[in-house]
Design a protein around this motif. Structure first.
Motif, PDB file in Angstrom:
ATOM      1  N   VAL A 144       7.703  11.635  -7.142  1.00  0.00           N
ATOM      2  CA  VAL A 144       7.293  10.941  -5.626  1.00  0.00           C
ATOM      3  C   VAL A 144       5.989  10.708  -5.687  1.00  0.00           C
ATOM      4  CG1 VAL A 144       9.600  11.401  -4.576  1.00  0.00           C
ATOM      5  CG2 VAL A 144       7.370  12.984  -4.144  1.00  0.00           C
ATOM      6  N   VAL A 145       5.206  11.075  -6.531  1.00  0.00           N
ATOM      7  CA  VAL A 145       3.541  10.795  -6.530  1.00  0.00           C
ATOM      8  C   VAL A 145       3.360   9.287  -6.931  1.00  0.00           C
ATOM      9  CG1 VAL A 145       1.375  11.158  -7.401  1.00  0.00           C
ATOM     10  CG2 VAL A 145       2.781  13.237  -6.449  1.00  0.00           C
ATOM     11  N   SER A 146       3.976   9.014  -7.905  1.00  0.00           N
ATOM     12  CA  SER A 146       4.050   7.603  -8.431  1.00  0.00           C
ATOM     13  C   SER A 146       5.491   7.034  -8.920  1.00  0.00           C
ATOM     14  CB  SER A 146       2.801   7.312  -9.176  1.00  0.00           C
ATOM     15  OG  SER A 146       2.983   6.179  -9.772  1.00  0.00           O
ATOM     16  N   LYS A 147       6.384   6.798  -8.128  1.00  0.00           N
ATOM     17  CA  LYS A 147       7.840   6.293  -8.615  1.00  0.00           C
ATOM     18  C   LYS A 147       7.651   5.276  -9.660  1.00  0.00           C
ATOM     19  CE  LYS A 147      10.100   7.670  -4.433  1.00  0.00           C
ATOM     20  NZ  LYS A 147      10.705   7.279  -3.157  1.00  0.00           N
ATOM     21  N   GLU A 148       6.762   4.473  -9.338  1.00  0.00           N
ATOM     22  CA  GLU A 148       6.603   3.215 -10.309  1.00  0.00           C
ATOM     23  C   GLU A 148       5.842   3.371 -11.615  1.00  0.00           C
ATOM     24  OE1 GLU A 148       5.405   3.207  -7.386  1.00  0.00           O
ATOM     25  OE2 GLU A 148       6.697   2.078  -6.085  1.00  0.00           O
ATOM     26  N   HIS A 149       5.301   4.546 -11.910  1.00  0.00           N
ATOM     27  CA  HIS A 149       4.590   4.851 -12.903  1.00  0.00           C
ATOM     28  C   HIS A 149       4.822   6.364 -13.303  1.00  0.00           C
ATOM     29  CE1 HIS A 149       2.278   0.841 -12.577  1.00  0.00           C
ATOM     30  NE2 HIS A 149       2.243   1.365 -11.337  1.00  0.00           N
ATOM     31  N   PRO A 150       5.919   6.590 -13.887  1.00  0.00           N
ATOM     32  CA  PRO A 150       6.072   7.885 -14.199  1.00  0.00           C
ATOM     33  C   PRO A 150       5.136   8.970 -14.746  1.00  0.00           C
ATOM     34  CG  PRO A 150       8.147   6.396 -14.521  1.00  0.00           C
ATOM     35  CD  PRO A 150       6.959   5.695 -14.273  1.00  0.00           C
ATOM     36  N   ARG A 151       4.722   8.311 -15.939  1.00  0.00           N
ATOM     37  CA  ARG A 151       3.571   8.909 -16.699  1.00  0.00           C
ATOM     38  C   ARG A 151       2.307   9.223 -16.102  1.00  0.00           C
ATOM     39  NH1 ARG A 151       2.853   5.761 -22.830  1.00  0.00           N
ATOM     40  NH2 ARG A 151       5.350   6.564 -23.721  1.00  0.00           N
ATOM     41  N   LEU A 152       2.012   8.414 -15.129  1.00  0.00           N
ATOM     42  CA  LEU A 152       0.877   8.594 -14.056  1.00  0.00           C
ATOM     43  C   LEU A 152       1.374   9.677 -13.249  1.00  0.00           C
ATOM     44  CD1 LEU A 152      -1.809   8.043 -13.117  1.00  0.00           C
ATOM     45  CD2 LEU A 152      -0.853   6.248 -11.385  1.00  0.00           C
ATOM     46  N   MET A 190       0.890  -1.097  -0.024  1.00  0.00           N
ATOM     47  CA  MET A 190      -0.047   0.013  -0.180  1.00  0.00           C
ATOM     48  C   MET A 190       0.868   1.357  -0.109  1.00  0.00           C
ATOM     49  SD  MET A 190      -3.110   0.865  -0.105  1.00  0.00           S
ATOM     50  CE  MET A 190      -4.073   2.200  -0.113  1.00  0.00           C
ATOM     51  N   LYS A 191       2.055   1.177   0.711  1.00  0.00           N
ATOM     52  CA  LYS A 191       2.902   2.095   0.531  1.00  0.00           C
ATOM     53  C   LYS A 191       3.236   2.937  -0.627  1.00  0.00           C
ATOM     54  CE  LYS A 191       5.623   1.495   4.977  1.00  0.00           C
ATOM     55  NZ  LYS A 191       6.864   1.390   5.203  1.00  0.00           N
ATOM     56  N   LYS A 192       3.231   2.092  -1.744  1.00  0.00           N
ATOM     57  CA  LYS A 192       3.685   2.719  -3.080  1.00  0.00           C
ATOM     58  C   LYS A 192       2.420   3.433  -3.801  1.00  0.00           C
ATOM     59  CE  LYS A 192       2.549  -1.678  -5.611  1.00  0.00           C
ATOM     60  NZ  LYS A 192       3.241  -2.732  -6.706  1.00  0.00           N
ATOM     61  N   TYR A 193       1.320   3.292  -3.089  1.00  0.00           N
ATOM     62  CA  TYR A 193      -0.006   4.077  -3.697  1.00  0.00           C
ATOM     63  C   TYR A 193      -0.120   5.358  -2.848  1.00  0.00           C
ATOM     64  CZ  TYR A 193      -0.508  -0.074  -6.282  1.00  0.00           C
ATOM     65  OH  TYR A 193      -0.453  -1.106  -7.320  1.00  0.00           O
ATOM     66  N   ALA A 194       0.665   5.416  -1.762  1.00  0.00           N
ATOM     67  CA  ALA A 194       0.471   6.487  -0.831  1.00  0.00           C
ATOM     68  C   ALA A 194       0.302   7.966  -1.328  1.00  0.00           C
ATOM     69  CB  ALA A 194       1.502   6.688   0.353  1.00  0.00           C
ATOM     70  N   GLY A 195       1.429   8.361  -2.437  1.00  0.00           N
ATOM     71  CA  GLY A 195       1.467   9.631  -3.151  1.00  0.00           C
ATOM     72  C   GLY A 195       0.054   9.717  -4.019  1.00  0.00           C
ATOM     73  N   ILE A 196      -0.164   8.637  -4.649  1.00  0.00           N
ATOM     74  CA  ILE A 196      -1.475   8.832  -5.454  1.00  0.00           C
ATOM     75  C   ILE A 196      -2.641   9.223  -4.601  1.00  0.00           C
ATOM     76  CG2 ILE A 196      -2.920   7.542  -7.064  1.00  0.00           C
ATOM     77  CD1 ILE A 196      -0.421   5.794  -7.808  1.00  0.00           C
ATOM     78  N   CYS A 197      -2.686   8.325  -3.563  1.00  0.00           N
ATOM     79  CA  CYS A 197      -4.032   8.479  -2.443  1.00  0.00           C
ATOM     80  C   CYS A 197      -3.863   9.985  -2.145  1.00  0.00           C
ATOM     81  CB  CYS A 197      -3.763   7.494  -1.229  1.00  0.00           C
ATOM     82  SG  CYS A 197      -4.119   5.970  -1.791  1.00  0.00           S
ATOM     83  N   SER A 198      -2.572  10.627  -1.576  1.00  0.00           N
ATOM     84  CA  SER A 198      -2.496  11.861  -0.986  1.00  0.00           C
ATOM     85  C   SER A 198      -2.973  12.848  -1.827  1.00  0.00           C
ATOM     86  CB  SER A 198      -1.043  11.975  -0.600  1.00  0.00           C
ATOM     87  OG  SER A 198      -0.803  13.422  -0.257  1.00  0.00           O
ATOM     88  N   ALA A 199      -2.521  12.817  -3.138  1.00  0.00           N
ATOM     89  CA  ALA A 199      -3.039  13.904  -4.365  1.00  0.00           C
ATOM     90  C   ALA A 199      -4.428  13.717  -4.604  1.00  0.00           C
ATOM     91  CB  ALA A 199      -2.191  13.573  -5.480  1.00  0.00           C
ATOM     92  N   GLY A 200      -4.897  12.366  -4.729  1.00  0.00           N
ATOM     93  CA  GLY A 200      -6.187  12.020  -4.723  1.00  0.00           C
ATOM     94  C   GLY A 200      -7.195  12.666  -3.842  1.00  0.00           C
ATOM     95  N   ILE A 201      -7.010  12.430  -2.435  1.00  0.00           N
ATOM     96  CA  ILE A 201      -7.750  13.167  -1.586  1.00  0.00           C
ATOM     97  C   ILE A 201      -7.637  14.734  -1.660  1.00  0.00           C
ATOM     98  CG2 ILE A 201      -7.998  13.516   0.988  1.00  0.00           C
ATOM     99  CD1 ILE A 201      -6.608  10.329   1.389  1.00  0.00           C
ATOM    100  N   ILE A 202      -6.450  15.117  -1.724  1.00  0.00           N
ATOM    101  CA  ILE A 202      -6.506  16.565  -1.735  1.00  0.00           C
ATOM    102  C   ILE A 202      -7.478  17.089  -2.895  1.00  0.00           C
ATOM    103  CG2 ILE A 202      -5.044  18.594  -2.382  1.00  0.00           C
ATOM    104  CD1 ILE A 202      -2.722  17.200  -0.777  1.00  0.00           C
ATOM    105  N   ILE A 203      -7.238  16.424  -4.262  1.00  0.00           N
ATOM    106  CA  ILE A 203      -8.076  17.074  -5.214  1.00  0.00           C
ATOM    107  C   ILE A 203      -9.603  16.539  -5.121  1.00  0.00           C
ATOM    108  CG2 ILE A 203      -8.736  16.360  -7.969  1.00  0.00           C
ATOM    109  CD1 ILE A 203      -5.555  15.507  -8.025  1.00  0.00           C
ATOM    110  N   LEU A 204     -10.018  15.712  -4.553  1.00  0.00           N
ATOM    111  CA  LEU A 204     -11.365  15.232  -4.261  1.00  0.00           C
ATOM    112  C   LEU A 204     -11.920  16.378  -3.231  1.00  0.00           C
ATOM    113  CD1 LEU A 204     -13.931  13.610  -4.731  1.00  0.00           C
ATOM    114  CD2 LEU A 204     -13.075  12.001  -2.692  1.00  0.00           C
ATOM    115  N   VAL A 205     -11.271  16.622  -2.264  1.00  0.00           N
ATOM    116  CA  VAL A 205     -11.751  17.826  -1.266  1.00  0.00           C
ATOM    117  C   VAL A 205     -11.753  19.110  -1.815  1.00  0.00           C
ATOM    118  CG1 VAL A 205     -11.378  18.548   1.121  1.00  0.00           C
ATOM    119  CG2 VAL A 205     -10.881  16.118   0.713  1.00  0.00           C
ATOM    120  N   TRP A 206     -10.781  19.418  -2.450  1.00  0.00           N
ATOM    121  CA  TRP A 206     -10.742  20.671  -3.272  1.00  0.00           C
ATOM    122  C   TRP A 206     -11.906  20.854  -3.942  1.00  0.00           C
ATOM    123  CZ3 TRP A 206     -10.432  22.424  -8.360  1.00  0.00           C
ATOM    124  CH2 TRP A 206     -10.230  23.601  -8.384  1.00  0.00           C
ATOM    125  N   ILE A 207     -12.431  20.031  -4.957  1.00  0.00           N
ATOM    126  CA  ILE A 207     -13.207  19.894  -5.745  1.00  0.00           C
ATOM    127  C   ILE A 207     -14.691  20.037  -4.990  1.00  0.00           C
ATOM    128  CG2 ILE A 207     -14.894  18.517  -7.484  1.00  0.00           C
ATOM    129  CD1 ILE A 207     -12.165  17.529  -8.534  1.00  0.00           C
TER     130      ILE A 207
END
Length: 232
Positions: A61-69, A1-18
């Motif tokens: 560092v948002v998604s180290k495994e998937h640079p395009r994402l 789950m750690k490898k998705y922490a950056g995506i989750c963090s950005a996703g939560i901020i985006i969702l709450v902002w919207i």
């Protein structure tokens, strides 16, 4: 789950902002209500979070495994933040790290606070961004009250820019630094609550320059480590 922490963090901020924006942009506003001013402050903080997420994407560092994402998320966050150009941000920010506090540093202009802020803004604002903001404003006016658009969409973006500059650039880089300070940066005193509220831990700025591969929420841990070393 750690490898998705950056995506989750950005996703939560985006969702709450919207969601926060969508709620307040159509609400009747009461100038006497403290909730209006609290809403502006919350939206400002969320704008700052968008920029910090984009900044983390710049460092990969948002998604180290998937640079395009990783860069797609960074670009999306930058766009939500008043149509900032992610390509320009990315190029100039890496330049900042490479030439910190030198004549080649695009972020640092030692001197008067307001002149520095103006030069800082001038580095990143592009005419396409201004045009996009103007078009979006006039489109939003079709459905939402002008006052709401200004107070909930525009004003927090301006305040967040000031917040990011003051806590993330001006305070860490102003003035002379101690001899041997290889990063030409300083950090605020250890206070994790204030560090998060003020600028998503970027008051711990030496730690960021020392370990740019850390996401924003791990800077507090780096500050702890440095505090332990300095206390020995």
């Amino acid at each position: 789950m750690k490898k998705y922490a950056g995506i989750c963090s950005a996703g939560i901020i985006i969702l709450v902002w919207i969601l926060h924006l969508a709620f307040w942009i159509q609400m009747p506003l009461d100038w006497k209500s403290p909730f209006l001013y609290l809403a502006i402050l919350i939206q400002t903080h969320l704008y700052t979070g968008l920029f910090i997420s984009s900044h983390d994407a710049i460092h990969g560092v948002v998604s180290k495994e998937h640079p395009r994402l990783n860069h797609a998320i960074g670009r999306f966050c930058a766009t939500l933040f008043a149509f900032n150009n992610y390509t320009i941000l990315r190029k100039k920010h890496h330049h900042h790290h490479a030439y910190v506090n030198t004549a080649e540093d695009p972020d640092v202009h030692q001197g008067n606070f307001f002149i520095w802020w103006f030069k800082f803004m001038f580095q990143y604002v592009h005419w396409t961004q201004i045009l996009a903001m103007a078009i979006t404003y006039n489109v939003l006016k079709i459905w939402f009250p002008m006052t709401n658009i200004i107070l909930i969409w525009e004003l927090p973006a301006i305040l967040a820019t000031l917040q990011l500059f003051y806590f993330g650039t001006y305070l860490p880089h102003r003035g002379e630094h101690e001899p041997g300070n290889k990063h030409q940066s300083r950090s605020q005193e250890k206070n994790h609550i204030w560090a998060f509220i003020s600028c998503y831990n970027f008051g711990y700025h030496y730690e960021h320059h020392d370990k740019p591969y850390l996401p924003w929420w791990k800077l507090a841990e780096a500050k702890e480590q440095n505090s332990q070393i300095s206390s020995r």
